[in-house]
Design a protein around this motif. Structure first.
Motif, short mmCIF file in Angstrom:
data_model
loop_
_atom_site.label_atom_id
_atom_site.label_comp_id
_atom_site.label_asym_id
_atom_site.label_seq_id
_atom_site.Cartn_x
_atom_site.Cartn_y
_atom_site.Cartn_z
N THR A 25 0.82 -1.21 0.00
CA THR A 25 0.00 0.00 0.00
C THR A 25 0.86 1.27 0.00
O THR A 25 0.33 2.36 -0.15
CB THR A 25 -0.92 0.05 1.23
N ARG A 54 2.45 2.19 2.67
CA ARG A 54 2.67 2.35 4.12
C ARG A 54 2.86 1.00 4.80
O ARG A 54 3.54 0.90 5.81
CB ARG A 54 1.50 3.07 4.76
N GLU A 55 2.22 -0.02 4.23
CA GLU A 55 2.28 -1.35 4.84
C GLU A 55 2.07 -2.40 3.76
O GLU A 55 1.73 -2.09 2.62
CB GLU A 55 1.22 -1.50 5.92
#
Length: 167
Positions: free
Chosen positions: A42, A44-45
């Motif tokens: 994503t 971000r993660e």
């Protein structure tokens, strides 16, 4: 070496039930049929997703994930990469390499350091390595035995021989 390899990029949603169109970045799109799980990067993660179904449409793979049930769940992931752990990647033949392992590799000739491999262009006949040369700028080198003498993934080094006319 990269621990995760990209197998596709979500290009858009497909229908309203949470399916996505995936542009495959693997040499063999049929490998999606064997995938049980992928990681969604994503930015971000990394989210682990379970693959429920796979079908093919033109150059795309239509994938349904257990975690998404409607278009609103997946719309935000357009342009995001789908990854697999290196251990789940397709096994390579002799003299085959993952593109992720080649990017940013130091390139040498008999005269010494030549530059850094920046990208791989896939053509019909063979791949072409795009090398950012210290002296010549961007140089396109065909990935053929006459030009690529040695690839050492462990030490991040490639030895090439420049054919006449390449620089």
């Amino acid at each position: 070496m990269e621990q995760f390899l990209q197998v596709g990029v979500i290009s858009s949603t497909h229908g309203i039930r949470g399916e996505v169109k995936v542009f495959p970045t693997t040499d063999d799109p049929s490998r999606f049929k064997k995938l049980k799980k992928v990681l969604l990067d994503t930015g971000r993660e990394r989210l682990e997703l379970n693959v429920l179904s796979v079908r093919f449409f033109k150059q795309f793979v239509i994938v349904k994930f257990r975690e998404f049930d409607n278009i609103n769940d997946v719309e935000q992931y357009r342009g995001k990469s789908l990854l697999v752990p290196r251990g789940n990647a397709v096994k390579l033949e002799k003299d085959e390499y993952y593109i992720a392992d080649l990017i940013d590799m130091d390139v040498y000739t008999d005269e010494g350091r030549f530059g850094v491999l920046k990208d791989v262009m896939q053509t019909g006949a063979n791949e072409v390595y795009i090398i950012d040369s210290d002296e010549h700028g961007e140089v396109l080198v065909p990935a053929i035995r006459q030009c690529i003498l040695d690839v050492d993934v462990e030490n991040n080094r490639m030895k090439i021989q420049l054919m006449e006319g390449l620089v």
